[in-house]
Design a protein around this motif. Structure first.
Motif, PDB file in Angstrom:
ATOM      1  N   PRO A  92      32.320  39.612  28.726  1.00  0.00           N
ATOM      2  CA  PRO A  92      32.182  41.011  28.284  1.00  0.00           C
ATOM      3  C   PRO A  92      32.963  42.008  29.111  1.00  0.00           C
ATOM      4  N   ASP A  93      33.323  41.660  30.348  1.00  0.00           N
ATOM      5  CA  ASP A  93      34.129  42.559  31.178  1.00  0.00           C
ATOM      6  C   ASP A  93      35.595  42.127  31.210  1.00  0.00           C
ATOM      7  N   GLY A  94      35.957  41.240  30.292  1.00  0.00           N
ATOM      8  CA  GLY A  94      37.290  40.649  30.353  1.00  0.00           C
ATOM      9  C   GLY A  94      38.374  41.425  29.645  1.00  0.00           C
ATOM     10  N   ILE A  95      38.024  42.496  28.943  1.00  0.00           N
ATOM     11  CA  ILE A  95      39.033  43.306  28.274  1.00  0.00           C
ATOM     12  C   ILE A  95      39.098  44.664  28.966  1.00  0.00           C
ATOM     13  N   GLY A  96      40.188  44.914  29.626  1.00  0.00           N
ATOM     14  CA  GLY A  96      40.382  46.194  30.294  1.00  0.00           C
ATOM     15  C   GLY A  96      39.693  46.307  31.635  1.00  0.00           C
ATOM     16  N   GLY A  97      39.028  45.248  32.079  1.00  0.00           N
ATOM     17  CA  GLY A  97      38.347  45.284  33.370  1.00  0.00           C
ATOM     18  C   GLY A  97      38.956  44.301  34.349  1.00  0.00           C
ATOM     19  N   GLU A  98      38.410  44.288  35.534  1.00  0.00           N
ATOM     20  CA  GLU A  98      38.879  43.363  36.563  1.00  0.00           C
ATOM     21  C   GLU A  98      37.780  42.345  36.847  1.00  0.00           C
ATOM     22  N   LEU A  99      38.125  41.075  36.768  1.00  0.00           N
ATOM     23  CA  LEU A  99      37.158  40.013  37.016  1.00  0.00           C
ATOM     24  C   LEU A  99      37.606  39.155  38.195  1.00  0.00           C
ATOM     25  N   PRO A 100      36.670  38.635  38.956  1.00  0.00           N
ATOM     26  CA  PRO A 100      37.033  37.639  39.970  1.00  0.00           C
ATOM     27  C   PRO A 100      37.434  36.341  39.280  1.00  0.00           C
ATOM     28  N   ASP A 101      37.940  35.402  40.033  1.00  0.00           N
ATOM     29  CA  ASP A 101      38.308  34.098  39.478  1.00  0.00           C
ATOM     30  C   ASP A 101      37.035  33.329  39.146  1.00  0.00           C
ATOM     31  N   LEU A 102      36.731  33.224  37.866  1.00  0.00           N
ATOM     32  CA  LEU A 102      35.519  32.532  37.421  1.00  0.00           C
ATOM     33  C   LEU A 102      35.781  31.093  37.004  1.00  0.00           C
ATOM     34  N   PHE A 103      37.056  30.719  36.865  1.00  0.00           N
ATOM     35  CA  PHE A 103      37.330  29.344  36.454  1.00  0.00           C
ATOM     36  C   PHE A 103      37.081  28.376  37.605  1.00  0.00           C
ATOM     37  N   THR A 104      37.626  28.676  38.761  1.00  0.00           N
ATOM     38  CA  THR A 104      37.470  27.739  39.882  1.00  0.00           C
ATOM     39  C   THR A 104      36.025  27.693  40.376  1.00  0.00           C
ATOM     40  N   THR A 105      35.233  28.704  40.067  1.00  0.00           N
ATOM     41  CA  THR A 105      33.816  28.662  40.438  1.00  0.00           C
ATOM     42  C   THR A 105      32.966  27.947  39.394  1.00  0.00           C
ATOM     43  N   GLY A 106      33.620  27.471  38.318  1.00  0.00           N
ATOM     44  CA  GLY A 106      32.912  26.653  37.337  1.00  0.00           C
ATOM     45  C   GLY A 106      32.247  27.422  36.225  1.00  0.00           C
TER      46      GLY A 106
END
Length: 560
Positions: free
Chosen positions: A321-335
């Motif tokens: 939900p925060d992935g459009i126009g926002g800044e996200l930490p790296d969530l892939f490597t955290t699983g």
């Protein structure tokens, strides 16, 4: 790691998603003017017939996995046991060779204190005198160097930059078309390893002005958590876009897995936009219409389908939900993310694969070929094939013997992977920079000063053909990676305006990128109805997009 160079002067393949970014369409320059063939440039790029250099595949060292798919680099999964010799004798004659090259880190110690510098001069039989310039000031320094009239013998030229283009057009560098044409290039066998595609794209209206620094055909590709895919009840990513959407919807519907909250994808950025364009066969960012005029992918029916598809992804909860126009930490490597897109260096060199498995032992990363919307073939925009050239000054090339010696220096620098020369250029000297481990792997000695001395001098700008080197901890992924990449690389198509430039792009890019981001994010989230696509196209055209299309068309017409 992939044997490719840093590329600081190039924006990402689809900045924002590329509709306003000219660098996606330029890896070379087809311009106009006049130039003589042979040893020196006389200014301009008058059209001429070009006999391309003969291509010779680089040798395959023992253990290398070579592919029959054009543009697919060799794969190595274990250290080389032996290194062959690719240059029989030093190319130089004892004279000074001056260079202009990028400095990526700290400057080296002076020659007298620098063992790499001394060894380089001995191997080349030259007095090596480089001008080293940091990347952030490179083009300005290059401009003043050219304006001074004292052009170094060898220079890395960013030939998609206006300064580099002008230097070539003004005759600062030698026209190498004749000396490297056909079998002539076989005098320098390592240069013959350069792909035909790289020569074609880097040539200027039939003129070769330097040895291209070669890139793979494809630099970014997708990987999915197969464990989440199967947990959601699927054994593949589907054979159509509709099936793919269902798989991702079901993954997102899991909510949690292995004790972690999960989402299907973190965002829909430039790489994701590109993948969806593959699936809907939208084609290259810039393309030709039925009248032979340059248009943009934005104007295609397939682009509208992509926007509709991305809106479905958002509505299905696949995107964070925060992935459009926002800044996200790296969530892939955290699983916590099921699907990501990255480069070989990201997956295997960083390495993302190892990090996600470390954080989530149940994770099963898997490369895959995204399905086309209708189950047919996908279409992928090919990387333009090279980044920059190593050029020889026109003055130095007036002496044929010196010209041949300088080509010999580049030939040494471009020694193929597995050769003693490439080992030295890339790793330095045994006992100073590295030693061989128990499996004959190259082990750095962690001498920061010695490594800085090497790194400062090694980046001339023309390296051996790209290779994929996969470490021992990740060899379980080799077969999946290889078969997937061969299918993806086979689906690439060249950019029809590679080798051209739109002069207005530098002033229009930021404006168009902002427009693109606003409309696309609005469509995806529902803030804008898709019925505004016509208004978007009109705003893009009137905001400078039509100017870019016209400039590309004019450049292609002039070249042909």
């Amino acid at each position: 790691m992939t044997n490719v160079s840093p590329r600081p002067f190039r924006p990402s393949r689809r900045a924002v998603f590329g509709l306003g970014a000219t660098a996606l369409a330029v890896s070379g320059l087809a311009a106009c003017g006049s130039s003589s063939g042979g040893g020196s440039g006389s200014g301009g790029f008058e059209e001429q017939a070009l006999t391309l250099p003969t291509h010779v595949e680089p040798p395959v060292p023992e253990g290398g996995i070579a592919s029959e798919v054009e543009g697919m680099p060799m794969i190595f999964t274990s250290p080389l046991k032996e290194y062959f010799t690719s240059v029989d004798e030093a190319p130089g004659t004892g004279d000074e060779v001056t260079t202009f090259q990028v400095l990526w880190g700290a400057p080296p110690r002076p020659r007298e204190q620098n063992e790499y510098w001394q060894a380089l001069e001995e191997r080349l039989n030259v007095t090596f005198t480089p001008t080293l310039t940091a990347a952030d000031g490179y083009n300005d320094k290059f401009s003043t160097t050219i304006a001074s009239g004292s052009v170094p013998d060898l220079s890395f030229v960013q030939d998609t930059d206006a300064i580099g283009q002008r230097a070539l057009a003004d005759g600062a560098f030698a026209d190498l078309s004749e000396v490297l044409s056909g079998d002539n290039i076989l005098k320098w066998p390592n240069l013959a390893n350069v792909s035909t595609n790289a020569w074609q794209v880097s040539a200027k209206n039939g003129h070769i002005y330097g040895v291209p620094n070669e890139n793979p055909f494809l630099t970014n590709f997708p990987l999915v958590r197969a464990d989440l895919m199967r947990r959601a009840g699927h054994d593949s990513m589907g054979s159509t876009a509709e099936e793919w959407l269902q798989v991702m919807t079901d993954i997102a519907g899991l909510g949690t897995a292995h004790g972690k909250q999960i989402w299907g994808m973190s965002t829909i950025g430039g790489n994701e936009q590109a993948m969806f364009e593959w699936m809907f066969r939208a084609g290259t960012t810039w393309q030709l219409d039925d009248a032979g005029k340059v248009t943009n992918v934005l104007m295609t029916d397939a682009f509208e389908q992509v926007m509709e598809f991305e809106k479905q992804l958002w509505d299905a909860g696949v995107i964070h939900p925060d992935g459009i126009g926002g800044e996200l930490p790296d969530l892939f490597t955290t699983g916590q993310i099921a699907l990501t897109i990255d480069s070989f260096n990201g997956f295997f060199g960083n390495p993302i694969i190892g990090q996600v498995v470390d954080s989530t032992p149940e994770a099963e990363p898997e490369f895959f070929v995204p399905p086309a919307f209708d189950g047919g073939d996908i279409v992928i925009q090919r990387d333009d094939g090279y980044w920059g050239i190593v050029a020889i000054s026109a003055e130095a090339a007036e002496d044929e013997a010196r010209l041949h010696a300088l080509l010999g220096v580049i030939n040494y620098w471009r020694a193929p992977f597995g050769s003693q020369e490439a080992l030295f250029i890339g790793s330095g000297t045994e006992g100073v920079n590295y030693e061989f481990g128990p499996d004959h792997e190259v082990v750095g000695l962690e001498d920061e000063q010695a490594d800085a001395d090497r790194a400062a001098l090694q980046w001339l700008g023309a390296f051996n053909s790209p290779i994929f080197s996969i470490g021992a901890t990740l060899t379980d992924y080799v077969d999946n990676f290889r078969t997937t990449m061969e299918q993806l690389v086979s689906a690439t198509v060249p950019n029809p305006v590679a080798g051209t430039i739109a002069p207005s792009a530098a002033t229009l890019n930021a404006k168009l990128d902002s427009l693109n981001e606003d409309y696309r994010n609005g469509f995806i989230t529902g803030r804008r109805p898709l019925s505004e696509l016509a208004a978007y196209r009109e705003a893009w055209l009137s905001g400078g997009g039509q100017t870019l299309c016209d400039e590309y068309t004019a450049a292609l017409d002039e070249a042909s």
